[in-house]
Design an enzyme around this catalytic site. Structure first.
Site, PDB file in Angstrom:
ATOM      1  N   SER A 226      -4.890   3.018   3.890  1.00 19.87           N
ATOM      2  CA  SER A 226      -5.071   2.270   2.646  1.00 19.87           C
ATOM      3  C   SER A 226      -5.228   0.777   2.963  1.00 19.87           C
ATOM      4  O   SER A 226      -6.098   0.094   2.406  1.00 19.87           O
ATOM      5  CB  SER A 226      -3.856   2.518   1.745  1.00 19.87           C
ATOM      6  OG  SER A 226      -4.019   1.888   0.516  1.00 19.87           O
TER       7      SER A 226
ATOM      8  N   LYS B  24      -8.133   6.191  -3.520  1.00 22.59           N
ATOM      9  CA  LYS B  24      -8.141   7.668  -3.495  1.00 22.59           C
ATOM     10  C   LYS B  24      -6.892   8.260  -4.112  1.00 22.59           C
ATOM     11  O   LYS B  24      -6.939   9.315  -4.725  1.00 22.59           O
ATOM     12  CB  LYS B  24      -8.272   8.177  -2.061  1.00 22.59           C
ATOM     13  CG  LYS B  24      -9.676   8.145  -1.509  1.00 22.59           C
ATOM     14  CD  LYS B  24      -9.796   9.125  -0.360  1.00 22.59           C
ATOM     15  CE  LYS B  24     -11.217   9.198   0.162  1.00 22.59           C
ATOM     16  NZ  LYS B  24     -11.268   9.981   1.407  1.00 22.59           N
TER      17      LYS B  24
ATOM     18  N   HIS C 221       7.539  -7.475  -1.890  1.00 24.52           N
ATOM     19  CA  HIS C 221       7.134  -6.843  -0.628  1.00 24.52           C
ATOM     20  C   HIS C 221       8.025  -7.336   0.520  1.00 24.52           C
ATOM     21  O   HIS C 221       7.755  -7.032   1.680  1.00 24.52           O
ATOM     22  CB  HIS C 221       5.688  -7.209  -0.285  1.00 24.52           C
ATOM     23  CG  HIS C 221       4.648  -6.498  -1.109  1.00 24.52           C
ATOM     24  ND1 HIS C 221       4.706  -5.164  -1.396  1.00 24.52           N
ATOM     25  CD2 HIS C 221       3.499  -6.954  -1.677  1.00 24.52           C
ATOM     26  CE1 HIS C 221       3.639  -4.818  -2.121  1.00 24.52           C
ATOM     27  NE2 HIS C 221       2.906  -5.885  -2.306  1.00 24.52           N
TER      28      HIS C 221
ATOM     29  N   TRP D   8       1.542   1.734  -8.703  1.00 27.92           N
ATOM     30  CA  TRP D   8       1.942   2.965  -9.391  1.00 27.92           C
ATOM     31  C   TRP D   8       3.299   2.758 -10.066  1.00 27.92           C
ATOM     32  O   TRP D   8       3.503   3.073 -11.237  1.00 27.92           O
ATOM     33  CB  TRP D   8       2.013   4.104  -8.357  1.00 27.92           C
ATOM     34  CG  TRP D   8       1.883   5.482  -8.898  1.00 27.92           C
ATOM     35  CD1 TRP D   8       1.722   5.843 -10.210  1.00 27.92           C
ATOM     36  CD2 TRP D   8       1.903   6.694  -8.140  1.00 27.92           C
ATOM     37  NE1 TRP D   8       1.629   7.214 -10.295  1.00 27.92           N
ATOM     38  CE2 TRP D   8       1.746   7.749  -9.046  1.00 27.92           C
ATOM     39  CE3 TRP D   8       2.034   6.989  -6.771  1.00 27.92           C
ATOM     40  CZ2 TRP D   8       1.714   9.088  -8.641  1.00 27.92           C
ATOM     41  CZ3 TRP D   8       2.005   8.315  -6.361  1.00 27.92           C
ATOM     42  CH2 TRP D   8       1.841   9.361  -7.296  1.00 27.92           C
TER      43      TRP D   8
ATOM     44  N   GLY E  64       2.537   2.220  -2.904  1.00 27.04           N
ATOM     45  CA  GLY E  64       2.676   2.720  -4.272  1.00 27.04           C
ATOM     46  C   GLY E  64       3.253   1.699  -5.255  1.00 27.04           C
ATOM     47  O   GLY E  64       3.774   2.083  -6.311  1.00 27.04           O
ATOM     48  N   THR E  65       3.135   0.431  -4.931  1.00 29.52           N
ATOM     49  CA  THR E  65       3.662  -0.642  -5.800  1.00 29.52           C
ATOM     50  C   THR E  65       3.041  -0.590  -7.196  1.00 29.52           C
ATOM     51  O   THR E  65       3.743  -0.591  -8.207  1.00 29.52           O
ATOM     52  CB  THR E  65       3.318  -2.025  -5.194  1.00 29.52           C
ATOM     53  OG1 THR E  65       3.253  -1.928  -3.793  1.00 29.52           O
ATOM     54  CG2 THR E  65       4.292  -3.081  -5.658  1.00 29.52           C
TER      55      THR E  65
ATOM     56  N   TRP F 277       5.724 -10.210  -8.956  1.00 28.15           N
ATOM     57  CA  TRP F 277       6.253 -10.348  -7.590  1.00 28.15           C
ATOM     58  C   TRP F 277       7.076 -11.619  -7.568  1.00 28.15           C
ATOM     59  O   TRP F 277       6.562 -12.703  -7.861  1.00 28.15           O
ATOM     60  CB  TRP F 277       5.123 -10.483  -6.575  1.00 28.15           C
ATOM     61  CG  TRP F 277       4.518  -9.199  -6.189  1.00 28.15           C
ATOM     62  CD1 TRP F 277       4.927  -8.370  -5.185  1.00 28.15           C
ATOM     63  CD2 TRP F 277       3.386  -8.560  -6.800  1.00 28.15           C
ATOM     64  NE1 TRP F 277       4.120  -7.263  -5.142  1.00 28.15           N
ATOM     65  CE2 TRP F 277       3.169  -7.357  -6.114  1.00 28.15           C
ATOM     66  CE3 TRP F 277       2.544  -8.906  -7.854  1.00 28.15           C
ATOM     67  CZ2 TRP F 277       2.156  -6.487  -6.442  1.00 28.15           C
ATOM     68  CZ3 TRP F 277       1.527  -8.041  -8.194  1.00 28.15           C
ATOM     69  CH2 TRP F 277       1.334  -6.847  -7.491  1.00 28.15           C
TER      70      TRP F 277
ATOM     71  N   LYS G  69       0.819  -1.231   0.000  1.00 30.41           N
ATOM     72  CA  LYS G  69       0.000   0.000   0.000  1.00 30.41           C
ATOM     73  C   LYS G  69       0.852   1.282   0.000  1.00 30.41           C
ATOM     74  O   LYS G  69       0.398   2.353   0.378  1.00 30.41           O
ATOM     75  CB  LYS G  69      -1.020   0.057   1.173  1.00 30.41           C
ATOM     76  CG  LYS G  69      -1.814  -1.178   1.435  1.00 30.41           C
ATOM     77  CD  LYS G  69      -2.230  -1.911   0.205  1.00 30.41           C
ATOM     78  CE  LYS G  69      -3.346  -1.272  -0.573  1.00 30.41           C
ATOM     79  NZ  LYS G  69      -3.628  -2.074  -1.814  1.00 30.41           N
TER      80      LYS G  69
ATOM     81  N   ARG H 111       5.966   5.390   2.030  1.00 31.44           N
ATOM     82  CA  ARG H 111       4.777   6.246   2.149  1.00 31.44           C
ATOM     83  C   ARG H 111       4.521   6.488   3.633  1.00 31.44           C
ATOM     84  O   ARG H 111       4.837   5.600   4.469  1.00 31.44           O
ATOM     85  CB  ARG H 111       3.581   5.522   1.518  1.00 31.44           C
ATOM     86  CG  ARG H 111       2.319   6.357   1.441  1.00 31.44           C
ATOM     87  CD  ARG H 111       1.162   5.574   0.831  1.00 31.44           C
ATOM     88  NE  ARG H 111       0.031   6.430   0.544  1.00 31.44           N
ATOM     89  CZ  ARG H 111      -1.145   6.000   0.118  1.00 31.44           C
ATOM     90  NH1 ARG H 111      -1.345   4.702  -0.095  1.00 31.44           N
ATOM     91  NH2 ARG H 111      -2.126   6.843  -0.111  1.00 31.44           N
TER      92      ARG H 111
ATOM     93  N   TYR I  43       6.289   8.225  -1.819  1.00 33.04           N
ATOM     94  CA  TYR I  43       4.968   8.351  -2.455  1.00 33.04           C
ATOM     95  C   TYR I  43       4.576   9.830  -2.491  1.00 33.04           C
ATOM     96  O   TYR I  43       4.077  10.333  -3.490  1.00 33.04           O
ATOM     97  CB  TYR I  43       3.976   7.524  -1.628  1.00 33.04           C
ATOM     98  CG  TYR I  43       2.530   7.564  -2.099  1.00 33.04           C
ATOM     99  CD1 TYR I  43       2.033   6.582  -2.944  1.00 33.04           C
ATOM    100  CD2 TYR I  43       1.655   8.567  -1.669  1.00 33.04           C
ATOM    101  CE1 TYR I  43       0.707   6.604  -3.363  1.00 33.04           C
ATOM    102  CE2 TYR I  43       0.337   8.598  -2.085  1.00 33.04           C
ATOM    103  CZ  TYR I  43      -0.137   7.611  -2.928  1.00 33.04           C
ATOM    104  OH  TYR I  43      -1.448   7.643  -3.350  1.00 33.04           O
TER     105      TYR I  43
HETATM  106  P1  A3P Z   1      -5.106   4.519  -1.437  1.00 37.46           P
HETATM  107  O1  A3P Z   1      -5.775   3.297  -0.896  1.00 37.46           O
HETATM  108  O2  A3P Z   1      -4.707   5.480  -0.365  1.00 37.46           O
HETATM  109  O3  A3P Z   1      -5.881   5.168  -2.528  1.00 37.46           O
HETATM  110  P2  A3P Z   1      -0.037  -0.626  -3.559  1.00 37.46           P
HETATM  111  O4  A3P Z   1      -0.050  -0.587  -5.031  1.00 37.46           O
HETATM  112  O5  A3P Z   1       1.338  -0.642  -2.967  1.00 37.46           O
HETATM  113  O6  A3P Z   1      -0.926  -1.706  -3.024  1.00 37.46           O
HETATM  114  O7  A3P Z   1      -0.622   0.773  -3.038  1.00 37.46           O
HETATM  115  C1  A3P Z   1      -1.945   1.106  -3.302  1.00 37.46           C
HETATM  116  C2  A3P Z   1      -2.120   2.571  -2.990  1.00 37.46           C
HETATM  117  O8  A3P Z   1      -1.471   3.356  -4.019  1.00 37.46           O
HETATM  118  C3  A3P Z   1      -3.599   2.977  -3.043  1.00 37.46           C
HETATM  119  O9  A3P Z   1      -3.725   4.053  -2.098  1.00 37.46           O
HETATM  120  C4  A3P Z   1      -3.727   3.439  -4.475  1.00 37.46           C
HETATM  121  O10 A3P Z   1      -4.856   4.237  -4.735  1.00 37.46           O
HETATM  122  C5  A3P Z   1      -2.421   4.205  -4.623  1.00 37.46           C
HETATM  123  N1  A3P Z   1      -2.098   4.452  -6.047  1.00 37.46           N
HETATM  124  C6  A3P Z   1      -2.044   3.580  -7.053  1.00 37.46           C
HETATM  125  N2  A3P Z   1      -1.816   4.201  -8.219  1.00 37.46           N
HETATM  126  C7  A3P Z   1      -1.702   5.512  -7.933  1.00 37.46           C
HETATM  127  C8  A3P Z   1      -1.486   6.703  -8.725  1.00 37.46           C
HETATM  128  N3  A3P Z   1      -1.360   6.645 -10.035  1.00 37.46           N
HETATM  129  N4  A3P Z   1      -1.447   7.891  -8.078  1.00 37.46           N
HETATM  130  C9  A3P Z   1      -1.585   7.971  -6.736  1.00 37.46           C
HETATM  131  N5  A3P Z   1      -1.810   6.890  -5.948  1.00 37.46           N
HETATM  132  C10 A3P Z   1      -1.864   5.676  -6.540  1.00 37.46           C
END
Ligand code: A3P
Length: 287
Positions: A131, A251, A101, A50, A47-48, A78, A45, A123, A186
């Site tokens: 998240s 979000k 992870h 992303w 920013g993976t 992964w 959670k 983050r 993040y």
């Molecule tokens: P939120 O639940 O706060 O929205 P992971 O990929 O490590 O599981 O992390 C998921 C978190 O990254 C989620 O946060 C997700 O919305 C956020 N995320 C994914 N893509 C994103 C983007 N392009 N911009 C901003 N946040 C992003």
């Protein structure tokens, strides 16, 4: 369902049984890195997903084909998940891009010998908590979070998948040979995505024009990336992820914890944070 039913213990941390099979873990332990591999490392959670979008786009110099045709879990697999076993990763051309992870101390032998490039994304832990709270409520392979108070206890005590945020971060920020590691926040990606893309591309040895950097950043802003069905997990069965409860790309902001934690819960979080991080010299974005 309980921790005992859903998780197994690997090197001292909980891992979800359904994704981390004994065969998968054997494959992981025997995995052979190449020096030019790129490994995205995150506590869940942070920013993976992303990064699984941005890094292949830097590699393809802005060509959207990989992110529009390959689901993110195969595009940037992964290493520890059983699926890595069937993807013929040895046959992928360099530079290969992977995600994990796992904590620093859980890396396989080859990692310490070969020293591939690492992109470690951090983050703010209160946002990771928030998240995760929503994620644990929608993912069937995780223990139901209960109330915010209950999950706060679980999270701060590291009784979650991949263990304690504090241990994960402390392990990776104190890693040896940091010249092959790029630490990225993040929050800095939220603040200036173009600058983060530029920083990442420099570290990856890619010289990209301003136009390409802008194209990548534009594709990867939350509202645009959320529409990519290869990355928003809409192809995954609702039995696994029930996105009617909470979307995977939920979000995408910094500071959403303020909508979840009360002042008392936030103070308690701060107390635990101060204690666990008291000897840490590393400069965090939020310091
Ligand atoms: P939120 O639940 O706060 O929205 P992971 O990929 O490590 O599981 O992390 C998921 C978190 O990254 C989620 O946060 C997700 O919305 C956020 N995320 C994914 N893509 C994103 C983007 N392009 N911009 C901003 N946040 C992003």
């Amino acid at each position: 369902m309980t921790e005992a039913e859903l998780y197994s213990m690997y090197k001292g941390v909980y891992v979800p049984k359904v994704l981390h099979t004994p065969e998968g873990l054997k494959y992981y332990e025997e995995f052979n890195f190449r020096q030019d591999d790129i490994l995205i490392v995150t506590y869940p959670k942070s920013g993976t997903t992303w990064m699984q979008e941005i890094v292949p786009l830097i590699q393809s110099e802005g060509d959207l084909t990989p992110v529009e045709t390959i689901p993110n879990w195969d595009r940037v697999p992964w290493l520890e998940e059983h699926r890595a076993n069937v993807l013929n990763l040895d046959e992928r051309p360099s530079p290969r891009i992977f995600a994990t992870h796992y904590h620093y101390h859980m890396m396989p032998d080859s990692f310490f010998k070969v020293k591939p490039k690492v992109l470690y994304v951090l983050r703010h832990p209160k946002d990771v908590f928030t998240s995760s709270f929503h994620y644990y409520g929608m993912a069937s392979f995780l223990v139901n979070p209960g109330t915010v108070d209950e999950f706060l206890d679980t999270f701060l005590n590291g009784k979650v998948m991949f263990g304690s945020w504090f241990d994960h971060v402390n392990g990776w920020i104190h890693a040896k040979d940091q010249e092959h590691i790029l630490y990225l926040f993040y929050e800095e990606m939220i603040m200036d995505l173009k600058e983060s893309v530029r920083k990442l591309s420099c570290f990856m040895g890619k010289s990209l024009s301003q136009d390409i950097i802008e194209k990548i950043a534009d594709h990867c802003v939350f509202k645009n990336m959320k529409k990519n069905k290869m990355s928003n997990y809409s192809m995954v069965s609702t039995e696994f992820f029930d996105q009617t409860k909470s979307e995977f790309l939920r979000k995408g902001t910094a500071g959403d914890w303020k909508n979840t934690l009360t002042a008392t819960q936030s103070d308690h979080f701060d107390t635990v944070y101060k204690e666990k991080m008291k000897d840490v010299k590393f400069k965090f974005f939020w310091d």
